[in-house]
Write an enzyme that holds these catalytic residues in place. Structure first.
Site, PDB file in Angstrom:
ATOM      1  CG  ASP A   7      16.213  63.621   8.346  1.00 21.29           C
ATOM      2  OD1 ASP A   7      17.122  63.822   9.161  1.00 21.29           O
ATOM      3  OD2 ASP A   7      16.323  62.857   7.383  1.00 21.29           O
TER       4      ASP A   7
ATOM      5  CB  THR B  59      22.020  62.729   4.435  1.00 16.32           C
ATOM      6  OG1 THR B  59      20.772  62.080   4.610  1.00 16.32           O
ATOM      7  CG2 THR B  59      22.304  63.582   5.633  1.00 16.32           C
ATOM      8  CB  THR B  60      19.698  60.422   0.193  1.00 14.00           C
ATOM      9  OG1 THR B  60      19.317  59.915   1.463  1.00 14.00           O
ATOM     10  CG2 THR B  60      19.812  59.276  -0.767  1.00 14.00           C
TER      11      THR B  60
ATOM     12  CG  ASP C 260      19.246  59.570   7.630  1.00 14.74           C
ATOM     13  OD1 ASP C 260      19.268  60.439   6.747  1.00 14.74           O
ATOM     14  OD2 ASP C 260      19.732  59.723   8.747  1.00 14.74           O
TER      15      ASP C 260
END
Length: 544
Positions: free
Chosen positions: A395, A96-97, A63
């Site tokens: 998520d 987020t990545t 994550d």
């Protein structure tokens, strides 16, 4: 006349200043470095990172936000990159990545223009224009409407989110948990939608068992046991009272002195205390509950009275747990026992029981009729696995929530990036505008890279597919993250929520703009104890 004047020192001795092109290029390098750390964590074939924190604990995750939270960086530009992963996580919970990889690439795309001596504001203007165009296209012809009632479609979208994570192997279970939990906590009051996952969908992690044993409870679970061993531990259709006050004698707020003259006064004082507790218990017994939860303590005497009346008491609940029980069984939290009435009693729960899991006791208030709060019970082999599963589940929950709040979808697997890139290229604006179009291709490229496919061949073929697309509707060709081949996302059923993508592009481009704006870094600190190094180079190394 003024020939031999010595230079004036404006900044103090221990301040280091860098300015101009050098700073901009350094910022770009820092952004790219952070993006490179995260790059292998994108897509279904993502690698995990293992991080040690200063206390010696370990975190294993892919994550983006969790990784960047754990690493300490020196460069100020890198710090602002880490900030954006946090923003993305708080706003939409997923992507987020992607946002870090994209922001790094946006910065890299600006580098050649800076070397050609193009002014940063010109680049920024082009970036802004490109962002506006992307957002417009996304909201109109690149996204499709989703029917929230269509459970299978919802499950596909959440599955696409979970597929890139550690719990991808148990994706069906994770999807079911996420959708059930979000459906439970969704409140529709007079047309106002509220989905508060943080407060009302609590994740409880219990080591042991297998991941398949995880489930969503139709009610609430607490890590508590009854206060008295003789109290009942299994009650069907309990009447529940929730209190916010202690069931003990009230002590003085500050120091209290009592002067006693005769011995009977002391006996009387103890008697008054007992009478007070008895009165409090009588108030509770009057509404005939089976279960009493209180956030404060329960004295031995109160336990005795409640036990005689056949009432089970549980003490020292957390405020948040109390609120969840209130939402689950329809009770009202009462601050003073005198004010207890019939309508404050919660009758919505079907079963109260206490089970022993591992070597701890857990209280379950389940089988609620219409619960508006729930507990997600996670089981797993070790703490690390549980932590990672929880992060992944968060998520998935956020994705499900975004779909309920804004039901529009875009194609996944790098398809929407490629389509947006094509639309920008077709506009045929020279310079930094087209650089944004090229930068968007980083997502499909990274997906292909992470599963070991031939990147150049895959991207060229994908570009050709999008360029030759003429029909109506969205061109949904993208990279299959498992095999690296080009597939139609309509058939693969890989979709992502529009909210996540919009936030990703906005955050990435705006961060790039922010970092390009910087042309001066002044670093230095005031002396604290007089023992800091004075020369700027030593200062820069000594600074966190």
């Amino acid at each position: 006349m003024f020939g031999g004047q010595q230079p004036i020192l404006v900044l103090s001795q221990n301040t280091k200043r860098e300015s101009g092109r050098k700073v901009q290029l350094e910022n770009i390098q820092a952004g790219k470095a952070i993006a490179d750390v995260i790059r292998t964590c994108l897509g279904p074939q993502a690698m995990l990172k293992m991080l040690m924190d200063p206390m010696g604990g370990i975190v294993m995750t892919n994550d983006g936000n969790a990784i960047l939270r754990e690493i300490t960086v020196q460069h100020p530009a890198a710090k602002s990159m880490i900030e954006i992963a946090r923003t993305q996580d708080e706003e939409v919970g997923d992507g987020t990545t992607s946002v870090i990889v994209l922001a790094g690439e946006m910065l890299a795309a600006a580098e050649p223009f800076l070397q050609q001596q193009i002014h940063p504001t010109v680049i920024i203007r082009a970036y802004r224009e490109a962002l506006e165009d992307i957002v417009n296209h996304l909201q109109t012809n690149l996204s499709v409407q989703l029917d929230v009632k269509d459970k299978a479609k919802m499950a596909d979208v959440v599955k696409a989110c979970v597929g890139t994570k550690f719990i991808g192997k148990w994706s069906d279970m994770a999807v079911k948990i996420a959708l059930d939990a979000v459906e439970t906590v969704t409140l529709n009051e007079n047309g106002r939608l509220e989905v508060d996952i943080k407060r009302y969908a609590k994740v409880e992690k219990i080591p042991g068992g297998a991941i398949e044993d995880s489930c969503v409870l139709k009610g609430v679970m607490l890590n508590k046991d009854v206060t008295h061993p003789k109290m009942r531990r299994y009650i069907e259709n309990p009447r529940i009272v929730l209190l916010d006050c202690s069931l003990e004698y009230k002590k003085g707020e500050s120091q209290t002195n009592v002067e006693i003259i005769g011995e009977q006064d002391f006996t009387r004082m103890l008697q008054i205390e007992e009478e007070f507790v008895q009165r409090v218990c009588a108030d509770i017994i009057a509404v005939k509950p089976d279960l009493v939860f209180t956030e404060k303590g329960v004295s031995d005497l109160a336990q005795h009275y409640l036990l005689k009346a056949g009432i089970t008491a549980i003490r020292r609940l957390r405020k948040t747990d109390n609120l969840r029980i209130a939402r689950a069984c329809g009770a009202t939290i009462v601050n003073r026992t005198e004010e207890l009435t019939e309508k404050d009693v919660g009758t919505g729960a079907g079963l109260f029981e206490i089970k022993k899991i591992g070597d701890e006791y857990f209280t379950f208030v389940t089988q609620c009729k219409d619960p508006k709060a729930c507990t997600i019970l996670l089981r797993g082999a070790s703490k690390d696995i549980l932590n990672e599963t929880e992060r992944n589940l968060q998520d998935a929950l956020h994705v499900a929530r975004n779909l309920v709040l804004e039901p529009r979808l875009v194609a996944g697997g790098g398809a929407v990036e490629m389509a947006a890139s094509q639309l920008l290229t077709r506009k045929q604006v020279k310079g930094p505008y087209t650089a944004v179009a090229r930068a968007l291709e980083i997502i499909p490229r990274t997906l292909a890279q992470n599963c070991g496919a031939n990147t150049i061949r895959a991207l060229t073929a994908l570009r050709a597919k999008h360029a030759s697309h003429t029909g109506d509707g969205v061109c949904a060709w993208g990279i299959d993250g498992e095999s690296g081949e080009i597939v139609d996302m309509n058939e693969k059923n890989i979709w992502e929520p529009l909210a996540v993508k919009l936030q990703t592009y906005k955050t990435a481009v705006e961060t790039a703009i922010l970092l390009l704006r910087i042309d001066d870094i002044v670093s230095g600190s005031k002396k604290r104890g007089g023992n800091e190094p004075t020369n700027p180079a030593a200062m820069a190394q000594g600074q966190e």
